[in-house]
Design an enzyme around this catalytic site. Structure first.
Site, PDB file in Angstrom:
ATOM      1  N   SER A 157       0.684  24.976  13.209  1.00  0.00           N
ATOM      2  CA  SER A 157       1.570  23.989  12.596  1.00  0.00           C
ATOM      3  C   SER A 157       1.398  23.989  11.077  1.00  0.00           C
ATOM      4  O   SER A 157       1.620  25.010  10.441  1.00  0.00           O
ATOM      5  CB  SER A 157       1.308  22.609  13.215  1.00  0.00           C
ATOM      6  OG  SER A 157       2.337  21.696  12.908  1.00  0.00           O
ATOM      7  N   ASP A 182       3.021  28.071  16.841  1.00  0.00           N
ATOM      8  CA  ASP A 182       4.031  27.029  17.041  1.00  0.00           C
ATOM      9  C   ASP A 182       4.477  26.356  15.749  1.00  0.00           C
ATOM     10  O   ASP A 182       4.518  25.126  15.645  1.00  0.00           O
ATOM     11  CB  ASP A 182       3.549  25.966  18.038  1.00  0.00           C
ATOM     12  CG  ASP A 182       4.725  25.388  18.842  1.00  0.00           C
ATOM     13  OD1 ASP A 182       5.591  26.179  19.265  1.00  0.00           O
ATOM     14  OD2 ASP A 182       4.786  24.162  19.040  1.00  0.00           O
ATOM     15  N   HIS A 350       2.838  21.032  21.762  1.00  0.00           N
ATOM     16  CA  HIS A 350       2.803  21.595  20.418  1.00  0.00           C
ATOM     17  C   HIS A 350       1.412  22.152  20.075  1.00  0.00           C
ATOM     18  O   HIS A 350       1.288  23.176  19.396  1.00  0.00           O
ATOM     19  CB  HIS A 350       3.200  20.517  19.407  1.00  0.00           C
ATOM     20  CG  HIS A 350       3.150  20.961  17.980  1.00  0.00           C
ATOM     21  ND1 HIS A 350       3.752  22.125  17.530  1.00  0.00           N
ATOM     22  CD2 HIS A 350       2.573  20.397  16.884  1.00  0.00           C
ATOM     23  CE1 HIS A 350       3.553  22.256  16.234  1.00  0.00           C
ATOM     24  NE2 HIS A 350       2.824  21.229  15.819  1.00  0.00           N
TER      25      HIS A 350
END
Length: 387
Positions: A157, A182, A350
């Site tokens: 992220s 991700d 996530h």
């Protein structure tokens, strides 16, 4: 390779030591519990997964700019420098570290980024992509000097975005590979509009570490209980001033004495507010280490232009996603042109590396071996993805 063959290969790998109060490894997105058996939300120490915790100082001629905390494992092979997502800490890589170390010969360095975890910096308000990328380069230089070993940057992220900015600016001269987990520019930019609502929907405080761990699992923020038990310790801290019941009482009394000097009209209101705030802290003594809502002005800079920066890095690249729908146009074209390796790991949230640490470790290990960056150990055999 069939699922049975995979399980046989994984079965040959050395097992991790069982956690306190458990019968063995708990890695995986789900845990099945027997009738009447309660899940254990107690925190687990970092030392169960990392070999050491160290601090590294970054300084100029006049001052210490950064006192960085990092967690390490392994003594040979390339350095995998792990960068966590916003609000998380280096401890989010704990279970992944145990998994990757058992598959390939490598060294792990997981860093608490500025204003996250236990790392302290001179200017804690500056979370720009440029500053955070410089931090990464400075930490590598402080650790290894002018001749750093081969390094692969792996980021999740926000950490994935910082990894790309670091690579693009050539701040790690010995960089041999790059992995984003991700994070895709298009999806990230679209999500920024709803990010404040998401943050407002989280609890502001927790009654205990166990309560915070339980919330993280039941809310779906971390779907793997094993990871949550070590990771959440790096996300929350004790509220300031809550050290003991006596300490809390003296703080309340001090506030009340100050308020008595104010005008009578506001005295009782302010007194009640201060007392209520302190009572809340006494009942819920843990809160978030970093207020992500206050970092909003930097979000755009983390992600805008990220896809083209990623594609332009002249090193082998790996993109791990929780769903193929996250791809934006630039990355779709780049993937079709073979500019990077991509693997989709479904049934994850996530926090892919926390929800499915073994699958992420398998993908990273395969990438390292395919490019001859590292040697397999423990009987690990590569499983090459179809995309």
């Amino acid at each position: 390779m069939s699922a049975l063959e995979k399980s046989m290969h994984l079965g040959r790998l050395p097992s991790r030591p069982p956690l306190p109060g458990s019968g063995g490894s708990q890695s995986g997105a789900k845990m099945r519990m027997g009738p009447g058996r309660k899940r254990d939300f107690s925190p687990v120490p970092w030392s169960q997964y990392f070999e050491s915790m160290e601090d590294v100082e970054v300084e100029n001629e006049t001052a210490v700019l950064m006192d960085g905390i990092l967690y390490k494992s392994g003594s040979e092979g390339p350095v995998l420098l792990l960068l966590h997502g916003g609000g998380h800490s280096a401890l989010s890589w704990a279970v992944f570290t145990a998994a990757i170390i058992s598959r390939v010969q490598c060294r792990i360095v997981a860093l608490d980024l500025r204003s996250h975890g236990e790392t302290k910096v001179k200017n804690s308000e500056d979370l720009s992509a440029e500053t955070m990328a410089k931090d990464v380069g400075n930490v590598v230089e402080a650790m290894y000097g002018d001749l750093p070993p081969p390094v692969m940057l792996i980021g999740h992220s926000m950490g994935g975005a910082i990894a790309v900015h670091t690579a693009s600016a050539n701040l790690v001269p010995s960089l041999l590979g790059l992995c984003m987990i991700d994070v895709v520019e298009g999806t990230a930019m679209d999500a920024l509009n709803s990010m404040q609502n998401f943050l407002r929907g989280r609890p502001k405080t927790f009654k205990s570490l166990e309560n915070a761990i339980e919330w993280s699992v039941k809310s779906g923020q971390i779907r793997n209980l094993e990871s949550a038990r070590v990771s959440m310790v790096g996300q929350v801290k004790q509220c300031e001033g809550i050290t003991s019941p006596e300490g809390s009482k003296s703080i309340v009394e001090g506030i009340i004495e100050e308020e008595e000097e104010d005008e009578e009209g506001s005295e009782s209101v302010n007194k009640r507010k201060k007392e209520d705030d302190m009572e809340t802290k006494k009942d819920h003594p843990y809160t978030w280490r970093i207020e992500l809502a206050k970092t909003e002005k930097y979000w755009d800079g983390w992600f805008r232009g990220l896809s083209n920066l990623f594609l332009s890095c002249p090193i082998p690249k790996l993109l791990l996603l929780a769903g193929v729908d996250r791809l934006d146009k630039d990355l779709t074209i780049g993937q079709m042109q073979g500019k990077f390796q991509m693997q989709v790991l479904p049934q994850c949230g996530h926090a892919v590396h926390e929800d499915a640490p073994d699958k992420v470790a398998e993908a990273v290990a395969t990438f390292l071996i395919r490019h001859r960056f590292a040697e397999p150990i423990g009987g690990f055999q590569c499983v090459f993805p179809g995309c």
